[in-house]
Design an enzyme around this catalytic site. Sequence first.
Site, PDB file in Angstrom:
ATOM      1  N   LYS A 118      -5.085 -19.097  12.072  1.00  0.00           N
ATOM      2  CA  LYS A 118      -5.475 -17.687  12.128  1.00  0.00           C
ATOM      3  C   LYS A 118      -6.472 -17.541  13.249  1.00  0.00           C
ATOM      4  O   LYS A 118      -7.167 -18.495  13.609  1.00  0.00           O
ATOM      5  CB  LYS A 118      -6.119 -17.249  10.808  1.00  0.00           C
ATOM      6  CG  LYS A 118      -5.935 -15.773  10.531  1.00  0.00           C
ATOM      7  CD  LYS A 118      -4.548 -15.492  10.005  1.00  0.00           C
ATOM      8  CE  LYS A 118      -4.329 -14.029   9.720  1.00  0.00           C
ATOM      9  NZ  LYS A 118      -3.051 -13.821   8.990  1.00  0.00           N
TER      10      LYS A 118
HETATM   11  P1  NAD Z   1      -2.788  -2.788   9.910  1.00  0.00           P
HETATM   12  O1  NAD Z   1      -3.960  -2.909  10.786  1.00  0.00           O
HETATM   13  O2  NAD Z   1      -1.491  -2.327  10.466  1.00  0.00           O
HETATM   14  O3  NAD Z   1      -3.139  -1.829   8.667  1.00  0.00           O
HETATM   15  C1  NAD Z   1      -4.238  -2.033   7.825  1.00  0.00           C
HETATM   16  C2  NAD Z   1      -4.394  -0.788   6.952  1.00  0.00           C
HETATM   17  O4  NAD Z   1      -5.415  -1.012   5.989  1.00  0.00           O
HETATM   18  C3  NAD Z   1      -4.783   0.467   7.725  1.00  0.00           C
HETATM   19  O5  NAD Z   1      -4.101   1.579   7.169  1.00  0.00           O
HETATM   20  C4  NAD Z   1      -6.284   0.575   7.449  1.00  0.00           C
HETATM   21  O6  NAD Z   1      -6.767   1.901   7.561  1.00  0.00           O
HETATM   22  C5  NAD Z   1      -6.320   0.110   6.023  1.00  0.00           C
HETATM   23  N1  NAD Z   1      -7.617  -0.326   5.558  1.00  0.00           N
HETATM   24  C6  NAD Z   1      -8.522  -1.101   6.197  1.00  0.00           C
HETATM   25  N2  NAD Z   1      -9.616  -1.261   5.422  1.00  0.00           N
HETATM   26  C7  NAD Z   1      -9.360  -0.572   4.282  1.00  0.00           C
HETATM   27  C8  NAD Z   1     -10.080  -0.359   3.099  1.00  0.00           C
HETATM   28  N3  NAD Z   1     -11.291  -0.898   2.922  1.00  0.00           N
HETATM   29  N4  NAD Z   1      -9.523   0.401   2.121  1.00  0.00           N
HETATM   30  C9  NAD Z   1      -8.301   0.943   2.269  1.00  0.00           C
HETATM   31  N5  NAD Z   1      -7.570   0.765   3.371  1.00  0.00           N
HETATM   32  C10 NAD Z   1      -8.103   0.032   4.357  1.00  0.00           C
HETATM   33  O7  NAD Z   1      -2.626  -4.220   9.209  1.00  0.00           O
HETATM   34  P2  NAD Z   1      -1.331  -4.846   8.530  1.00  0.00           P
HETATM   35  O8  NAD Z   1      -0.648  -5.694   9.528  1.00  0.00           O
HETATM   36  O9  NAD Z   1      -0.596  -3.784   7.805  1.00  0.00           O
HETATM   37  O10 NAD Z   1      -2.012  -5.847   7.484  1.00  0.00           O
HETATM   38  C11 NAD Z   1      -2.438  -5.418   6.196  1.00  0.00           C
HETATM   39  C12 NAD Z   1      -2.665  -6.643   5.317  1.00  0.00           C
HETATM   40  O11 NAD Z   1      -1.445  -7.385   5.235  1.00  0.00           O
HETATM   41  C13 NAD Z   1      -3.718  -7.632   5.826  1.00  0.00           C
HETATM   42  O12 NAD Z   1      -4.355  -8.217   4.708  1.00  0.00           O
HETATM   43  C14 NAD Z   1      -2.886  -8.686   6.535  1.00  0.00           C
HETATM   44  O13 NAD Z   1      -3.558  -9.933   6.605  1.00  0.00           O
HETATM   45  C15 NAD Z   1      -1.686  -8.743   5.604  1.00  0.00           C
HETATM   46  N6  NAD Z   1      -0.481  -9.292   6.230  1.00  0.00           N
HETATM   47  C16 NAD Z   1       0.063  -8.719   7.336  1.00  0.00           C
HETATM   48  C17 NAD Z   1       1.240  -9.245   7.873  1.00  0.00           C
HETATM   49  C18 NAD Z   1       1.924  -8.607   9.048  1.00  0.00           C
HETATM   50  O14 NAD Z   1       3.059  -9.022   9.363  1.00  0.00           O
HETATM   51  N7  NAD Z   1       1.355  -7.611   9.691  1.00  0.00           N
HETATM   52  C19 NAD Z   1       1.829 -10.372   7.296  1.00  0.00           C
HETATM   53  C20 NAD Z   1       1.256 -10.934   6.150  1.00  0.00           C
HETATM   54  C21 NAD Z   1       0.102 -10.365   5.629  1.00  0.00           C
END
Ligand code: NAD
Length: 419
Positions: free
Chosen positions: A107
Amino acid sequence: MTIYSGPVFDMAAKQFGVIADYLEIPVDQRDRLLLPKRAVTVACPIRRDDGTIAVFEGYRVQHHLTLGPTKGGTRFASNVDLGEVAALAVWMSWKCAVTGLPYGGAKGGIAVDTKKISRRELEVLARRYMQELIPFVGPHIDVMAPDMGTDEQVMAWFMDTYSMHQGRTVTEIVTGKPVSAGGTLGRREATGRGVAHLARRVMQDLSIEANGATAVVQGFGNVGSIAASELHKAGVKIIAVSDHTTALHRPAGLDVPGLIAHTAQRGSLAGYSNELASDPKSILTMPCDVLVPAAVERVIDANVANNLRCRILAEAANGPTTPDADLILERRKDEIFVIPDIICNAGGVVVSYFEWVQDLAQFFWGEDEVMRREYQILDTAFSNMIERARRDDIYNRTAAMATGVERVRAAKNTRGLFP
Ligand code: NAD
């Protein structure tokens, strides 16, 4: 105490301790499995739009190199630190192992509030970060991907920067790129689709009809919005969503395509509706069939866990549930079915793996092929988890993590301790 100590790494260590006890791993063998192999911190100086120089701190942690290159996302967020990045790398390792991918976990991230920098500054920062990490990454060493605060465009900048230094195009250095730059079809949607696929599978097992079922989604970025959209298409009513700006609640179901169009234009849910605005904290404990935390880690603590009123907890975010909350959810396992993060959100790394394979072979698949293979891998990992959980009468997370840890341990033991 390690240099990674802090709330997020301590949580990953505590979770590992539970699994190590369950697997009866001798104490002297535990640190070899838990402690990251490498951690790099970099200072990334950039020239701001106003002519001044600003330096941002970046990190990359490679957890283990036993099964192949390391693989993992890159997070741009103001509170990113070494401990958080290390914990996310550890979780990636168990995730890759439980889904059978030939990777260790990694990461990375930069402590930056992307809302406070311009697009030009973001590009310069992303390129500088990759440039600083060139000695430590490579298609057969460590392959980056997107995470919170980074997207396809950032991956394209990473790929371009690395390629410029190599003097040739090296698409396989990152995944999650745009299709026009060597990305795979279905990567952007992969994580959210996988979350919705597994949630629907559990709904079927629990005889919950999709039509008329309800879901709540916290976080409306890439993962949350796609998961919401897929569940919505299946007939599930999305009764509440939230992001870092606001929460929206409509018992009759929200207009998910409308919300996606709004966020595409405005960057967040802010300004969508004053009438539907709700308390962001309370949406997690609303009665619903499926709760999807898809934002940040540690949002489900013991207090929230005691008050959850969902039937299925589909952990789309990494590490949304604290170890204290796990103790409660373990007791409530007949009431609430937990799909643990390392399986629930694994669709992203599975399709990233497909992207890497396609880039190395320079042979590209259709989207149906990508989705079919993604669901096949997720279904196998999920089936193994429930079989083990039923057989040993254990909590789903314990079953999933035990398989991941066991596979990494078996590979380490087979290879032996060098020298
Ligand atoms: P992103 O940046 O596209 O979206 C994150 C979202 O969470 C946004 O809408 C943001 O406003 C919201 N957010 C942030 N802090 C917040 C809070 N305190 N309360 C409510 N909403 C909040 O990110 P993403 O890629 O969608 O990732 C989201 C989660 O999924 C993370 O934990 C990431 O590690 C996990 N994840 C992502 C992927 C991927 O392929 N993108 C894969 C596995 C896991």
